[in-house]
Write a protein that holds these residues in place. Structure first.
Motif, PDB file in Angstrom:
ATOM      1  N   GLY A 156     -56.723   0.108   5.803  1.00 16.66           N
ATOM      2  CA  GLY A 156     -58.018   0.131   6.471  1.00 16.66           C
ATOM      3  C   GLY A 156     -57.973   0.540   7.925  1.00 16.66           C
ATOM      4  N   CYS A 157     -56.815   0.474   8.549  1.00 24.29           N
ATOM      5  CA  CYS A 157     -56.731   0.764   9.983  1.00 24.29           C
ATOM      6  C   CYS A 157     -56.858   2.255  10.292  1.00 24.29           C
ATOM      7  N   ASP A 158     -56.687   3.117   9.291  1.00 23.07           N
ATOM      8  CA  ASP A 158     -56.900   4.538   9.525  1.00 23.07           C
ATOM      9  C   ASP A 158     -58.376   4.908   9.487  1.00 23.07           C
ATOM     10  N   GLY A 159     -59.229   3.954   9.147  1.00 24.80           N
ATOM     11  CA  GLY A 159     -60.661   4.205   9.119  1.00 24.80           C
ATOM     12  C   GLY A 159     -61.125   5.005   7.930  1.00 24.80           C
ATOM     13  N   ASN A 160     -60.235   5.269   6.979  1.00 21.61           N
ATOM     14  CA  ASN A 160     -60.581   6.109   5.831  1.00 21.61           C
ATOM     15  C   ASN A 160     -60.978   5.311   4.600  1.00 21.61           C
ATOM     16  N   GLU A 161     -60.899   3.994   4.667  1.00 24.73           N
ATOM     17  CA  GLU A 161     -61.213   3.175   3.504  1.00 24.73           C
ATOM     18  C   GLU A 161     -62.719   2.917   3.432  1.00 24.73           C
ATOM     19  N   PRO A 162     -63.343   3.139   2.264  1.00 26.06           N
ATOM     20  CA  PRO A 162     -64.774   2.823   2.143  1.00 26.06           C
ATOM     21  C   PRO A 162     -65.038   1.323   2.054  1.00 26.06           C
ATOM     22  N   THR A 163     -64.062   0.586   1.497  1.00 26.58           N
ATOM     23  CA  THR A 163     -64.202  -0.873   1.363  1.00 26.58           C
ATOM     24  C   THR A 163     -62.824  -1.488   1.575  1.00 26.58           C
ATOM     25  N   THR A 164     -62.691  -2.766   1.266  1.00 23.22           N
ATOM     26  CA  THR A 164     -61.393  -3.430   1.354  1.00 23.22           C
ATOM     27  C   THR A 164     -60.419  -2.817   0.356  1.00 23.22           C
ATOM     28  N   PRO A 165     -59.100  -2.913   0.615  1.00 18.35           N
ATOM     29  CA  PRO A 165     -58.131  -2.494  -0.397  1.00 18.35           C
ATOM     30  C   PRO A 165     -58.337  -3.283  -1.684  1.00 18.35           C
ATOM     31  N   HIS A 166     -58.060  -2.654  -2.818  1.00 21.00           N
ATOM     32  CA  HIS A 166     -58.236  -3.331  -4.104  1.00 21.00           C
ATOM     33  C   HIS A 166     -57.429  -4.632  -4.117  1.00 21.00           C
ATOM     34  N   GLY A 167     -58.103  -5.702  -4.492  1.00 18.37           N
ATOM     35  CA  GLY A 167     -57.458  -7.003  -4.535  1.00 18.37           C
ATOM     36  C   GLY A 167     -57.844  -7.893  -3.384  1.00 18.37           C
ATOM     37  N   LEU A 168     -58.638  -7.378  -2.452  1.00 19.12           N
ATOM     38  CA  LEU A 168     -59.091  -8.173  -1.309  1.00 19.12           C
ATOM     39  C   LEU A 168     -60.615  -8.150  -1.237  1.00 19.12           C
ATOM     40  N   ASP A 169     -61.189  -9.317  -0.998  1.00 23.95           N
ATOM     41  CA  ASP A 169     -62.635  -9.412  -0.831  1.00 23.95           C
ATOM     42  C   ASP A 169     -63.055  -9.321   0.631  1.00 23.95           C
ATOM     43  N   ARG A 170     -62.135  -9.674   1.521  1.00 21.85           N
ATOM     44  CA  ARG A 170     -62.477  -9.676   2.957  1.00 21.85           C
ATOM     45  C   ARG A 170     -61.226  -9.368   3.760  1.00 21.85           C
ATOM     46  N   THR A 171     -61.330  -8.466   4.719  1.00 20.07           N
ATOM     47  CA  THR A 171     -60.218  -8.201   5.632  1.00 20.07           C
ATOM     48  C   THR A 171     -60.717  -8.206   7.068  1.00 20.07           C
ATOM     49  N   PHE A 172     -59.895  -8.733   7.921  1.00 19.36           N
ATOM     50  CA  PHE A 172     -60.083  -8.656   9.374  1.00 19.36           C
ATOM     51  C   PHE A 172     -58.669  -8.529   9.928  1.00 19.36           C
ATOM     52  N   ILE A 173     -58.118  -7.324   9.764  1.00 22.16           N
ATOM     53  CA  ILE A 173     -56.689  -7.079   9.945  1.00 22.16           C
ATOM     54  C   ILE A 173     -56.415  -6.439  11.297  1.00 22.16           C
ATOM     55  N   MET A 174     -55.399  -6.952  12.002  1.00 18.83           N
ATOM     56  CA  MET A 174     -54.981  -6.371  13.268  1.00 18.83           C
ATOM     57  C   MET A 174     -54.338  -5.003  13.034  1.00 18.83           C
ATOM     58  N   CYS A 175     -54.800  -4.010  13.776  1.00 14.97           N
ATOM     59  CA  CYS A 175     -54.224  -2.666  13.659  1.00 14.97           C
ATOM     60  C   CYS A 175     -53.152  -2.410  14.710  1.00 14.97           C
ATOM     61  N   ASN A 176     -53.244  -3.043  15.848  1.00 14.57           N
ATOM     62  CA  ASN A 176     -52.226  -2.915  16.912  1.00 14.57           C
ATOM     63  C   ASN A 176     -52.025  -4.304  17.517  1.00 14.57           C
TER      64      ASN A 176
END
Length: 299
Positions: free
Chosen positions: A110-130
Motif C-alpha cells: 500500500g505504500c506505493d499508492g497503487n493499491e485500490p484497497t487493503t492487501p488481500h487478507g486485511l480489513d484495515r491497514t495504517f502502515i508506516m511507510c518510512n
C-alpha cells in the motif's frame, strides 16, 4: 517487562494474564532466533525459518535480504499468501488489521499508492511507510479504499500515539457490532524504542530517564568464542557509557507511549467484557542490551 515491573506497570499487568511460570522457574528473557528486525518479523509473520524467506541472491535487496514483496517478477507473493495474518482472515474468518511498522519495505502493501484497497487478507491497514516518530507517510486503507496519507511534526502526530489511537478505534468498530462480532486480530507495531528513540513531547523530561543502564555479566566482555565482530570491537569507554546512558533514557521515555497504548486497550477491553477472551502477545524483534559485550549498541 520482567526487569522493570514498577516502571511500566501496564505492560506488566497485561502480560501477567498471559505469562504463567511453573513454580520451579523464574521469569526470564527469551530472545528471538534472529536478532535483526526484518528477518525476525518475516519469521514471525510466516512461521518459516529465515532460510525459507531469504532472497534468491546475495546482490538482491529485499527487506534486509528477506523477499517479502507481493508482486512479480522478482517478488514472492507466497510469503504473504501463506502468512498467518492472511490465513486468520480466510481460514478462520477473523477481522484483521495491521497498524504501525510491519516490514522495512512496505511498497507492495500500500505504500506505493497503487493499491485500490487493503492487501488481500486485511480489513484495515495504517502502515508506516518510512518508520519514524514524526513526519510519517501511512498506507491508510480499508476494504473500501484508501490512500497514502502524511502526518507532520505537531505533537498530536507522534506516531506511537497514532498507532494506538487508530488501532483502538478499529477494535471498537468490531466489538460494537454486538456479542456475535467476528473475532479480531490487530497487529500493532510502534517504532519505539528504535533509534532515534524520540519520546513524546509530554514525556521528554520524565524521571524514568534517570533509571540506570543495566549491567549484566557480559558487560565489556570480549566474547572471543562468539562471532568475530564482537571481540574485534573496542572496549566500551567512559565516552561510550555517557552516550549509552543518554540513549537509554530516550528509549525508556519513548516506551512510556507504548505503555499508554496497553493502558487504553486494556481499559477498553475490560469495559466491554472482552479482556478475558482476548490473547495479548507482547514481543520484540531484537534483543541485545546497550552494554552487551563490546558492542556499543543494541535494542
Amino acid at each position: 517487562l520482567v526487569s522493570a515491573p514498577l516502571r511500566f506497570p501496564l505492560l506488566l499487568r497485561a502480560s501477567a494474564f498471559l505469562l504463567r511460570f511453573p513454580p520451579s522457574h523464574e521469569p526470564r528473557a527469551d530472545y528471538p532466533r534472529v536478532r535483526q528486525c526484518c528477518p525476525s518479523r518475516t519469521t514471525l509473520m510466516s512461521g518459516s525459518f529465515v532460510h525459507n524467506n531469504k532472497v534468491e541472491s546475495a546482490t538482491a535487496g529485499g527487506c534486509m535480504r528477506m523477499n517479502t514483496s507481493r508482486t512479480v517478477p522478482g517478488g514472492r507473493p507466497s510469503f504473504w499468501e501463506h502468512s498467518f495474518i492472511r490465513r486468520l482472515r480466510y481460514d478462520h474468518n477473523y477481522a484483521t488489521g495491521v497498524f504501525g511498522k510491519l516490514l522495512n519495505n512496505m511498497a507492495t502493501y500500500g505504500c506505493d499508492g497503487n493499491e485500490p484497497t487493503t492487501p488481500h487478507g486485511l480489513d484495515r491497514t495504517f502502515i508506516m511507510c518510512n518508520p519514524n516518530f514524526f513526519n510519517e507517510n501511512w498506507a491508510n486503507y480499508t476494504t473500501s479504499g484508501g490512500s497514502v496519507v502524511f502526518t507532520g511534526s505537531e505533537p498530536a502526530n507522534y506516531t506511537t500515539s497514532l498507532v494506538g489511537n487508530t488501532s483502538l478505534e478499529w477494535i471498537k468498530s468490531i466489538v460494537s457490532q454486538g456479542k456475535d462480532h467476528p473475532p479480531f486480530f490487530a497487529y500493532l507495531g510502534p517504532h519505539a524504542p528504535h533509534l532515534p528513540s524520540t519520546p513524546a513531547p509530554w514525556y521528554a523530561d520524565h524521571p524514568i530517564g534517570l533509571t540506570p543502564v543495566p549491567k549484566g555479566p557480559d558487560y565489556n566482555y570480549s566474547a572471543k568464542a562468539m562471532h568475530a565482530f564482537l571481540p574485534e570491537e573496542p572496549i566500551i569507554d567512559a565516552q561510550n557509557v555517557a552516550s549509552i546512558e543518554a540513549e537509554h533514557a530516550k528509549r525508556l521515555r519513548s516506551l512510556l507511549s507504548v505503555d499508554d497504548i496497553v493502558r487504553e486497550l486494556y481499559a477498553y477491553l475490560v469495559s466491554v467484557d472482552e479482556w478475558k477472551q482476548t490473547y495479548f502477545f507482547y514481543t520484540s524483534v531484537r534483543a541485545t542490551t546497550l552494554l552487551c559485550f563490546y558492542a556499543f549498541g543494541g535494542i
